[in-house]
Design a protein around this motif. Structure first.
Motif, PDB file in Angstrom:
ATOM      1  N   UNK A   1      -4.851  -1.688  -5.453  1.00 64.55           N
ATOM      2  CA  UNK A   1      -4.661  -3.071  -5.907  1.00 64.55           C
ATOM      3  C   UNK A   1      -5.404  -4.012  -4.967  1.00 64.55           C
ATOM      4  N   UNK A   2      -6.386  -4.790  -5.473  1.00 64.05           N
ATOM      5  CA  UNK A   2      -7.143  -5.704  -4.607  1.00 64.05           C
ATOM      6  C   UNK A   2      -6.274  -6.798  -4.009  1.00 64.05           C
TER       7      UNK A   2
ATOM      8  N   UNK B   1      -3.131  -6.212  -2.938  1.00 64.95           N
ATOM      9  CA  UNK B   1      -1.991  -5.573  -2.263  1.00 64.95           C
ATOM     10  C   UNK B   1      -1.668  -6.239  -0.931  1.00 64.95           C
ATOM     11  N   UNK B   2      -2.689  -6.486  -0.124  1.00 67.23           N
ATOM     12  CA  UNK B   2      -2.453  -7.116   1.180  1.00 67.23           C
ATOM     13  C   UNK B   2      -1.802  -8.487   1.009  1.00 67.23           C
ATOM     14  N   UNK B   3      -2.331  -9.274   0.075  1.00 70.01           N
ATOM     15  CA  UNK B   3      -1.789 -10.613  -0.167  1.00 70.01           C
ATOM     16  C   UNK B   3      -0.345 -10.542  -0.653  1.00 70.01           C
ATOM     17  N   UNK B   4      -0.063  -9.600  -1.511  1.00 67.96           N
ATOM     18  CA  UNK B   4       1.303  -9.461  -2.024  1.00 67.96           C
ATOM     19  C   UNK B   4       2.287  -9.108  -0.916  1.00 67.96           C
ATOM     20  N   UNK B   5       1.904  -8.140  -0.069  1.00 67.10           N
ATOM     21  CA  UNK B   5       2.817  -7.710   1.002  1.00 67.10           C
ATOM     22  C   UNK B   5       3.047  -8.833   2.009  1.00 67.10           C
ATOM     23  N   UNK B   6       1.982  -9.459   2.467  1.00 68.03           N
ATOM     24  CA  UNK B   6       2.150 -10.544   3.452  1.00 68.03           C
ATOM     25  C   UNK B   6       2.862 -11.743   2.832  1.00 68.03           C
TER      26      UNK B   6
END
Length: 380
Positions: A357-358, A360-365
């Protein structure tokens, strides 16, 4: 998570076999075996069959070189190298658990009905008896475990088994939730005799789902705040043991389990989708559960398949196994430069290919910030 040496008996050996009232089954010769090394604290017992209940017919010392003919499934054993249901057939025709073996290369599977010495008067084995079972071991600190006519404690009792009993298991279904000695689970295992036993009292390898079985998803009533509170102890222990920031673990669990509402998390306390590998589930999980899943190729072509996922006795163990998974996987090594920087840690995990998921990092943070999860990073 997103993401044999066997040989023909000749000369003296043949005479011994015939003298013992045995004959050699056909096609007893196969290719040269695989060289391996025994890894054990003291000595490793060699057995007549792939089970700890089988007769001891010899022993091997630590570091001893051996020749393995092939490997097959037997009793689940926790060895010095791994916990596994794999047993290795030696060139002598005897067996040792693969949990204590380091092989020079991949081991071939033993052929169905592989040649062994059999009694002269033995009746031929019918093809209908050649069914494949998963051998499970009953573990109970509460006395005998009942075998029932249905996957529920309301099912009539067909018999009972004691702790340590080996049971042939055919497949698994979902039924009434039971808190057993091993785990709390809705999984019930169907035996070769057609009875059901709660998987809460069972150690075994991967058990396939029964044909047509439907897995009901229990209702989860935890609020987000309650879920976070329940997640903190396991996440913080995971950081102390493996170095994964607690805020990262909690946020990933929220995203990947849908606040603990996914089937994996509600039924098997698996919050990260970690799978079993060839029936092995490591030291922190309690077993494997087969689900029908959907997977997609990079080209976007999706297909239905089966996947064996790890099951856990507790949420804490799932969180700890998440930390262990990241720590032992070389691809995520760069992330552990930032065990005290949650954002950089999850950035490196994502860049290493944890998720496709491109965002993914934004979603987690984003979850970490919105729910103030950084406060649980224990080095602060």
């Amino acid at each position: 998570m997103l993401l044999t040496a066997r040989r023909l008996l000749t000369g003296p050996l043949l005479a011994v076999a015939l003298g013992a009232g045995l004959v050699v089954a056909p096609q007893a010769a196969v290719a040269a075996g695989v060289t391996a090394t025994v890894k054990v604290g003291t000595t490793l017992k060699v057995r007549s069959a792939p089970s700890l209940a089988a007769k001891v017919v010899g022993s091997l010392r630590n570091g001893q070189k051996i020749t393995i003919a092939c490997t097959l499934t037997g009793q689940n054993v926790k060895g010095s190298l791994r916990t596994t249901t794999a047993w290795d057939k030696l060139a002598t025709g005897k067996y040792i658990s693969h949990g204590y073996v380091s092989a020079s290369r991949a081991l071939p599977r033993c052929a169905a009905g592989s040649p062994t010495a059999v009694p002269v008067k033995a009746k031929p084995v019918s093809t209908t008896a050649a069914k494949k079972y998963v051998v499970g071991t009953v573990k109970s600190l509460e006395g005998r475990v009942n075998l029932r006519s249905a996957p529920s404690t309301a099912g009539s009792i067909l018999g009972s088994v004691t702790s340590g009993t080996k049971v042939n298991l055919v497949c698994a279904v979902a039924g009434q939730s039971v808190t057993g000695t091993v785990r709390t689970t809705t999984q019930w295992d169907r035996t070769s005799a057609g009875a059901y036993i709660s998987h809460g009292y069972m150690y075994s390898g991967t058990i396939p789902a029964c044909t047509g079985a439907v897995v009901p998803v229990p209702t989860v009533t935890l609020t987000p705040e309650q879920f976070i509170k329940a997640s903190v102890p396991g996440a913080q222990r995971g950081w102390r043991e493996y170095g994964v920031p607690p805020s990262v673990t909690i946020a990933q669990a929220i995203l990947e389990s849908g606040w603990g509402r996914s089937g994996l998390s509600t039924v098997d306390k698996n919050f990260f989708g970690i799978k079993c590998q060839n029936g092995s589930y490591g030291k922190l999980a309690s077993g494997c559960h087969v689900y029908r899943t959907k997977e997609c190729t990079k080209a976007g072509n999706c297909f239905s398949t089966s996947g064996a996922f790890r099951t856990y006795a507790s949420q804490t163990n799932s969180f700890r196994d998440h930390g262990s998974f990241l720590r032992v996987n070389p691809r995520y090594k760069p992330a552990f430069t930032y065990t005290k920087n949650a954002n950089k840690f999850i950035w490196n995990v994502w860049k290493a290919g944890y998720a496709t998921d491109p965002k993914y990092y934004t979603k987690v943070t984003g979850i970490m910030a919105s729910w103030k999860l950084y406060q649980y990073d224990t080095w602060k």
